[in-house]
Structure formats: C-alpha cells, structure tokens
Design a protein around this motif. Sequence first.
Motif, PDB file in Angstrom:
ATOM      1  N   ALA A  85      24.639  38.914  54.714  1.00 54.30           N
ATOM      2  CA  ALA A  85      25.861  39.049  53.924  1.00 54.30           C
ATOM      3  C   ALA A  85      26.892  38.091  54.498  1.00 54.30           C
ATOM      4  O   ALA A  85      26.984  37.914  55.720  1.00 54.30           O
ATOM      5  N   TYR A  86      27.655  37.484  53.624  1.00 54.50           N
ATOM      6  CA  TYR A  86      28.744  36.571  53.994  1.00 54.50           C
ATOM      7  C   TYR A  86      30.021  37.184  53.444  1.00 54.50           C
ATOM      8  O   TYR A  86      30.145  37.369  52.233  1.00 54.50           O
ATOM      9  N   TYR A  91      42.761  35.206  55.766  1.00 51.75           N
ATOM     10  CA  TYR A  91      43.248  34.539  56.980  1.00 51.75           C
ATOM     11  C   TYR A  91      42.326  34.893  58.128  1.00 51.75           C
ATOM     12  O   TYR A  91      42.689  35.644  59.027  1.00 51.75           O
ATOM     13  N   GLY A  92      41.116  34.392  58.098  1.00 53.55           N
ATOM     14  CA  GLY A  92      40.150  34.679  59.149  1.00 53.55           C
ATOM     15  C   GLY A  92      38.832  34.003  58.871  1.00 53.55           C
ATOM     16  O   GLY A  92      38.677  33.224  57.927  1.00 53.55           O
ATOM     17  N   ASP A  93      37.864  34.300  59.715  1.00 49.00           N
ATOM     18  CA  ASP A  93      36.534  33.705  59.616  1.00 49.00           C
ATOM     19  C   ASP A  93      35.791  34.209  58.382  1.00 49.00           C
ATOM     20  O   ASP A  93      36.113  35.257  57.831  1.00 49.00           O
ATOM     21  N   ILE A  94      34.744  33.481  58.014  1.00 48.96           N
ATOM     22  CA  ILE A  94      33.721  34.025  57.130  1.00 48.96           C
ATOM     23  C   ILE A  94      32.698  34.652  58.064  1.00 48.96           C
ATOM     24  O   ILE A  94      32.112  33.974  58.913  1.00 48.96           O
ATOM     25  N   VAL A 106      24.754  44.089  61.650  1.00 46.15           N
ATOM     26  CA  VAL A 106      25.448  43.523  62.796  1.00 46.15           C
ATOM     27  C   VAL A 106      25.879  42.083  62.476  1.00 46.15           C
ATOM     28  O   VAL A 106      25.166  41.357  61.778  1.00 46.15           O
ATOM     29  N   GLN A 107      27.056  41.719  62.968  1.00 47.23           N
ATOM     30  CA  GLN A 107      27.529  40.352  62.796  1.00 47.23           C
ATOM     31  C   GLN A 107      26.691  39.431  63.675  1.00 47.23           C
ATOM     32  O   GLN A 107      26.519  39.681  64.857  1.00 47.23           O
ATOM     33  N   VAL A 108      26.168  38.341  63.078  1.00 43.30           N
ATOM     34  CA  VAL A 108      25.320  37.402  63.808  1.00 43.30           C
ATOM     35  C   VAL A 108      25.889  35.986  63.820  1.00 43.30           C
ATOM     36  O   VAL A 108      25.282  35.081  64.394  1.00 43.30           O
ATOM     37  N   GLY A 109      27.018  35.784  63.186  1.00 44.43           N
ATOM     38  CA  GLY A 109      27.614  34.461  63.153  1.00 44.43           C
ATOM     39  C   GLY A 109      28.901  34.473  62.371  1.00 44.43           C
ATOM     40  O   GLY A 109      29.349  35.507  61.888  1.00 44.43           O
ATOM     41  N   ALA A 110      29.497  33.283  62.270  1.00 48.16           N
ATOM     42  CA  ALA A 110      30.746  33.138  61.522  1.00 48.16           C
ATOM     43  C   ALA A 110      30.990  31.663  61.241  1.00 48.16           C
ATOM     44  O   ALA A 110      30.521  30.793  61.967  1.00 48.16           O
ATOM     45  N   ILE A 111      31.709  31.426  60.165  1.00 47.98           N
ATOM     46  CA  ILE A 111      32.307  30.111  59.941  1.00 47.98           C
ATOM     47  C   ILE A 111      33.757  30.295  60.355  1.00 47.98           C
ATOM     48  O   ILE A 111      34.492  31.060  59.722  1.00 47.98           O
ATOM     49  N   PRO A 112      34.176  29.644  61.447  1.00 53.22           N
ATOM     50  CA  PRO A 112      35.522  29.893  61.982  1.00 53.22           C
ATOM     51  C   PRO A 112      36.634  29.532  61.010  1.00 53.22           C
ATOM     52  O   PRO A 112      36.536  28.570  60.239  1.00 53.22           O
ATOM     53  N   GLY A 129      40.757  30.221  56.208  1.00 50.43           N
ATOM     54  CA  GLY A 129      40.368  31.448  55.538  1.00 50.43           C
ATOM     55  C   GLY A 129      39.999  31.166  54.092  1.00 50.43           C
ATOM     56  O   GLY A 129      40.059  30.034  53.620  1.00 50.43           O
ATOM     57  N   ALA A 130      39.560  32.203  53.383  1.00 47.44           N
ATOM     58  CA  ALA A 130      39.117  32.039  52.001  1.00 47.44           C
ATOM     59  C   ALA A 130      39.399  33.305  51.217  1.00 47.44           C
ATOM     60  O   ALA A 130      39.405  34.402  51.762  1.00 47.44           O
TER      61      ALA A 130
END
Length: 186
Positions: A85-86, A91-94, A106-112, A129-130
């Motif tokens: 899931a993305y 105002y934050g990461d994806i 569980v969170q496994v990554g992010a686009i900063p 952010g998006a």
Amino acid sequence: APAGGIDQSKVTLLSHYHLDDFFHWVADVWGYLDGEGREYALLCKGNGLLVIDCTDPANPVLASSVAQPPGHEDMKDVKTWEHFAYACQEYGDIVIVDLSDPYDAVQVGAIPQGELCHPSPCNFAQDGGAHNIFIDDLGRLFVAGVHFRTVRIYDLTADPTDPQLVGVYSNEYNHDVYADGGMLYA
C-alpha cells in the motif's frame, strides 16, 4: 434514478466500522484483495492507515494499523500495487506498507517529503507531500497535488519498496489524477 442522485434502492447497508477509538476523520478508503481472496478496506484516518478485514461484510474487523510519527496528521490517499500500500500525506512522506500479512501490516519504505516537489529538494519544511496518488496497471505511481505544480511519476516494478522517479509532468496544479492505457488524466 431520482433527480439529481443515484438510485439507492438496490443498496443495502450491511455494517459500518466505528472510528470512535481513532482519529476523528477519514480522508480516503481503498480496497485490497489478498492472495487468499480476503477483502480489506484501507482507511486513511489522518494520522495513520487502518487495515480492516471486510471478508465478512456484516462483521468488519480491524486487522492492523500503521501509525504515523507525531505531528503527521494529514494522510490523504492510499492505493495498492501487488501486496504493498502507498499512502500519501499532504505534508509528509509517501508511506510504503507491506500487506503480505494484513494482520501485521508494517511500513517498509517511504518516498521522503523533500523529494516530492519540483525542483527537488524543497526549500522549506512545509513543502513537499502529496494530496492524491494513482497507480496504473503497469506499476507506475502518479503523485499529484504536490507543491510546485507537478505530477511526479515513479516506477514500482523493479523494487516496490524503493520507487524510482521516471518522470515529472509540470503545468498547473493537479489536484487529482487517473491513468489508463498510457494516458494521464488530470
């Protein structure tokens, strides 16, 4: 259909999920079907993502939740690719969440956040952010509503936990996007 609306005569409410114990608003919901045929609702609840098992629609059950760091209370949209899931924040990461076990998401990554503006990096902490994301059937993540009037395009196929930027479309602000057949609609 009634004037100005949709005919709801064939729609039956089977249940609803109470958010009393959680953040007070929900920005978006998206469906996810796991490899065993179980159905889940993914809810952006502002300060996190809820994974709700809806396989028995009369009895939805909270499978898991992924909280955001304190101060991040603007999760806006969520989409899926394979078992990931993305979820984006204004105002934050994806945030990238592994749904291979929906009862232990569980969170496994992010686009900063700092990479979500053009030109990158952003100049101010509140930039980036998006507001909206969309994933097409080719595994391209389209990020819209980003600051500096762009749609950013990421490839999810090589490594879904580390999306690579493959394009930027710049014109005016795009609040929402949809892609199909190689075409982007904004």
